[in-house]
Design a protein around this motif. Sequence first.
Motif, mmCIF file in Angstrom:
data_model
loop_
_atom_site.group_PDB
_atom_site.id
_atom_site.type_symbol
_atom_site.label_atom_id
_atom_site.label_comp_id
_atom_site.label_asym_id
_atom_site.label_seq_id
_atom_site.Cartn_x
_atom_site.Cartn_y
_atom_site.Cartn_z
ATOM 1 N N VAL A 273 1.378 -37.003 -34.658
ATOM 2 C CA VAL A 273 0.224 -37.176 -35.165
ATOM 3 C C VAL A 273 0.457 -38.042 -35.762
ATOM 4 O O VAL A 273 1.137 -39.318 -36.266
ATOM 5 N N SER B 201 2.182 -42.514 -40.722
ATOM 6 C CA SER B 201 2.638 -41.306 -40.235
ATOM 7 C C SER B 201 3.679 -40.948 -40.658
ATOM 8 O O SER B 201 4.834 -40.142 -40.101
ATOM 9 N N SER C 141 -1.886 -33.111 -47.289
ATOM 10 C CA SER C 141 -2.237 -32.269 -46.776
ATOM 11 C C SER C 141 -2.207 -30.854 -47.322
ATOM 12 O O SER C 141 -3.360 -29.827 -46.820
ATOM 13 N N VAL D 97 10.598 -34.382 -34.979
ATOM 14 C CA VAL D 97 9.892 -34.714 -36.730
ATOM 15 C C VAL D 97 9.683 -33.349 -36.732
ATOM 16 O O VAL D 97 8.285 -33.598 -36.312
ATOM 17 N N THR E 116 -9.017 -21.707 -47.596
ATOM 18 C CA THR E 116 -8.910 -23.425 -46.589
ATOM 19 C C THR E 116 -8.575 -22.321 -44.879
ATOM 20 O O THR E 116 -8.615 -23.587 -43.706
ATOM 21 N N GLU F 213 -15.182 -33.765 -51.415
ATOM 22 C CA GLU F 213 -13.902 -33.420 -50.302
ATOM 23 C C GLU F 213 -15.310 -32.289 -49.979
ATOM 24 O O GLU F 213 -15.463 -31.022 -50.278
ATOM 25 N N ASP G 202 -2.777 -41.066 -37.760
ATOM 26 C CA ASP G 202 -3.930 -40.653 -38.706
ATOM 27 C C ASP G 202 -5.243 -41.666 -38.242
ATOM 28 O O ASP G 202 -4.907 -42.871 -37.595
ATOM 29 N N ARG H 46 -5.572 -26.786 -50.675
ATOM 30 C CA ARG H 46 -5.773 -25.942 -51.365
ATOM 31 C C ARG H 46 -3.987 -25.910 -51.415
ATOM 32 O O ARG H 46 -4.332 -23.499 -52.057
ATOM 33 N N GLN I 78 0.784 -41.987 -45.498
ATOM 34 C CA GLN I 78 -0.645 -41.045 -44.381
ATOM 35 C C GLN I 78 -0.588 -41.800 -42.692
ATOM 36 O O GLN I 78 -0.814 -41.214 -42.306
ATOM 37 N N ASN J 143 1.515 -26.305 -37.960
ATOM 38 C CA ASN J 143 1.379 -25.612 -39.766
ATOM 39 C C ASN J 143 2.994 -24.596 -39.207
ATOM 40 O O ASN J 143 3.787 -24.497 -40.177
ATOM 41 N N ALA K 200 0.051 -21.924 -46.460
ATOM 42 C CA ALA K 200 -0.111 -23.309 -45.304
ATOM 43 C C ALA K 200 0.770 -22.757 -43.711
ATOM 44 O O ALA K 200 0.416 -22.590 -42.912
ATOM 45 N N GLN K 201 1.951 -22.891 -44.039
ATOM 46 C CA GLN K 201 3.177 -22.869 -43.590
ATOM 47 C C GLN K 201 3.519 -21.575 -43.142
ATOM 48 O O GLN K 201 4.484 -21.976 -42.480
ATOM 49 N N TYR L 249 -5.472 -30.988 -49.310
ATOM 50 C CA TYR L 249 -6.423 -30.537 -49.148
ATOM 51 C C TYR L 249 -6.576 -29.124 -48.171
ATOM 52 O O TYR L 249 -7.783 -28.526 -48.300
ATOM 53 N N PRO M 112 6.872 -39.043 -42.346
ATOM 54 C CA PRO M 112 6.834 -37.900 -42.719
ATOM 55 C C PRO M 112 7.349 -37.383 -43.904
ATOM 56 O O PRO M 112 8.115 -36.671 -44.204
ATOM 57 N N GLN N 189 5.261 -33.367 -37.628
ATOM 58 C CA GLN N 189 5.332 -34.417 -36.603
ATOM 59 C C GLN N 189 5.344 -35.260 -35.248
ATOM 60 O O GLN N 189 4.496 -35.842 -35.189
ATOM 61 N N THR O 33 -2.425 -21.584 -38.395
ATOM 62 C CA THR O 33 -3.996 -21.590 -39.459
ATOM 63 C C THR O 33 -4.946 -22.410 -38.585
ATOM 64 O O THR O 33 -6.091 -22.787 -39.733
ATOM 65 N N THR P 269 -13.979 -29.440 -49.027
ATOM 66 C CA THR P 269 -13.411 -28.084 -49.019
ATOM 67 C C THR P 269 -13.973 -28.143 -50.216
ATOM 68 O O THR P 269 -14.259 -26.187 -50.430
#
Lengths: 541, 321
Positions: free
Chosen positions: A270, B268, B278, A243, B37, A425, A272, B283, B265, A67, B86-87, B281, B270, A246, A75, A427
């Motif tokens: 990254v 991958s 993401s 990227v 999260t 899910e 999947d 939140r 996804q 991130n 998150a970011q 996931y 971007p 990525q 995180t 979370t």
Amino acid sequence: MKKRTKLCRIVSMVLAATMTFMLAACGSGETSGDSTLSSAAGTSAETAASAANGKSLVYALNKTSWNTLVPWYATTTNSWMIQRCLYEPLIQAGETELVYCAAESIDVQEDGSYWEVHLNPGVTWHDGTPSTAEDWVWTLETITNPEFGTFTESVQFSNIQGTNELGFLAEGETLGVELIDDYTFSIRWKTPISVEAFVDLSNTWRAAPKHLLENIAVADLGTDEFWTHPVGNGPCIFESEPVTGQEIRFSANKDYYLGTPQWDYVTYVVVDSTNAANAYLNGEIDFCTATLSTEILEELDGQNGLHVERGNSRTISMLSINNSKFNARVRYALSLLIDKQALVDAIAGGDGEPQGDNVLIYLDSYIPYEHVVDVETAKQILEEENFDFTQSIKLGVANGNENTGMIIQQGFQSAGVQCEIISGEFTSILTMQADGDTDCSLQSWYEKFDPVSQYTNFGPETGAYIHTTETKYIELADKIHFCTDEAEKTELIHEWQELLRTECPMIFLYSKPVYFVMSSKLVGGIQSGVMDMPWLWELAE
Amino acid sequence: MRKKLVSRLLFSLVIMLALTFLVFALSSLIKGNVVDTMLGGEEAGTISEEAYNALLHQYGLDQPVPIRYWNWLVDVLHGDLGTSVAQNRSVASLLSQRIGPTLLLSGTSLLISIIISLPLGIMSAYKPYSIWDNFASGVAFISSSMPGFMVCLFAIYVFSVKLGIFPTYGMYYSNQPQTIGNLLIHLALPALVSGLTMTGGLIKQTRSAVLEVMNEEYIKTARSKGLAEFKVVVRHGFRNALIPIITQISLSLPYLVGGSVVIEQIFSWPGMGSLIISSIYARDYDPVLGCCMVICAVVLLGNILVDFVYLLVDPRLSKER
């Protein structure tokens, strides 16, 4: 007619402009220094070309990207992996022991309230400047400065004396961090903490180079251009991020104090998990963190030079159970109803162990666990405790783990305990458990060298999922952490195991080994404990 | 005309507002928040309730949904799309990185879909129940019935693993210069898969529209005048069947811009799809709202553009208006 031709022309121009914009925008993620596309692409091309000449590895992270490149904002596990490449932590968890990194040693004094950290003089920034205690003190002072701005991981600094609950310097207080000499600094804690406990709570504890950042205003530091081409002190030198989020490229830090990595370049990408096997087969990746099924592992092994290795570390699965609703005897009775061997057979294909606690099975202090399913005893205990057999236990299960849930459900039902599976899910399931909407939920984590790792999960304030009011678990964990006498420590670990097996604040289910696939470039020997440290890997000749 | 355009734009703004509120309200119903999260997860349980509440307060997550929405809306009207917790970055900067790849992928997919569907649809209408018609129906059936992720995995297995033609993931080869060729070879497979999944509806729509037109009197007149068959079909038949075909293409716009989440996804790629996944996931709803706004804007603008294209292909509409 003329009007229509004009309209056609306009539409064509709009389409052409859109295509140009799209192609240009595809390159906007380039962050190798200069923000213009051409110069950035040039830098990237040079890096790529040099990478092609040297020994290079492609390391695939599963699903989610990192991130940030700002160490204190990281995180997620994938973000921490990237940060670990760039920056040295003070200490970290090894396979079976604690590993000292930027810290050469730590003097824990005053029962854990005061630390003197002695830094490793061999650690240098990637520009050649020594990484000193001044960098650490400046970093801690800066990121605990309220002007630095909110970030979720700031709470990792909230145990330093003088900070508030969010980890920022409280008004009128002095920060409990002091420079002693070039390679020594001290930390005064609010609550005593052991070195072992610190490992789990210090993912974002990283120093930044003071000499490069001290002139930037504190409020702007987190968003400064520096983080688009960071200078770290870790084993990997930042080259480019072609990227964003990525793909990121590093070169080997030839002056790394623990030895030069065997590769010249490593690229993190990254991928999947659904596509990881294809990427392996196509020769596009050398290693992936995705957990692959036994069938896929068997299929990949031996193809195109790929080989499967078993790591030393294991994952452990457990049931977080609401302690305020079910007392220790009821929890123990429920644990007697679960066929853990059936779980090992069905979920881990027989390659695992029933587990009664979270102590590593290959530690000397581990007491072998004898798993029994005893429906009669369980029934008897439940009746003695006036268990309400008309209630239905709500079991939260993350998507994909329904089989585990069903085996547990069958176990409960064998004694007449009703159980309702709620799947969703991950979370959502965890939040439901924390909110008390489910009575128990399935979780898993990596086993660590620390026999009481994840101990905060057992505490009344911090154990969000087990809703306990007991302090004895966390007190015992602290005792183990602070114990310096080996024989006494072993006794305490035995006590911990006994407590977890009989009182079941969490019902531990089973553990299983972790398997990895590696390309032909890599020699075996990767352990999950060093999964995030490719600079220690051996390359094939 | 200008009045019409202004009213369409105003209506679009109302729709966009309603959509963002809906997304905001629905997201608040989902269990968990971004602080859970970020600090939680499998190995959670490391912060006190006091710190947790303080963090919620810092991010304004302790406020009621309408107030949070109002604050967000005021920020948007001031040009601030919010911040990804998150970011720790602005949503605008995230979107600026993601929108290009998404538009490139969706634009190429649309092009592929049109290139495949229109000739097949026209041919199957021109020669109904012929081998062409059966082939087109087969393609349409497969395209409509195969789930997107299945097509992705199948295409990767065949074209990447077995034939070794295309890469399996990403936008560029690792450790290689970022050239247009490098980009195009990565774009080919996801665009092909995404384009193929859209062809079914378009083939069927083209077939039915052209078939209907081919029975019109003016087609017979054109033929009796001795016009070449190609001209009859394309100039007189296909051209008059364009309105429903354009409508079908415009209907696929939302899918193209926002719906290729699964494809992005798996490959991958971007783009915005992977950002949405993401962020959900995590939140982390500001980026989700930002993406929704972009998707909504593109779709609404696309629809306005389609209205103009209607005028271009059918001058009678212009006169009527």
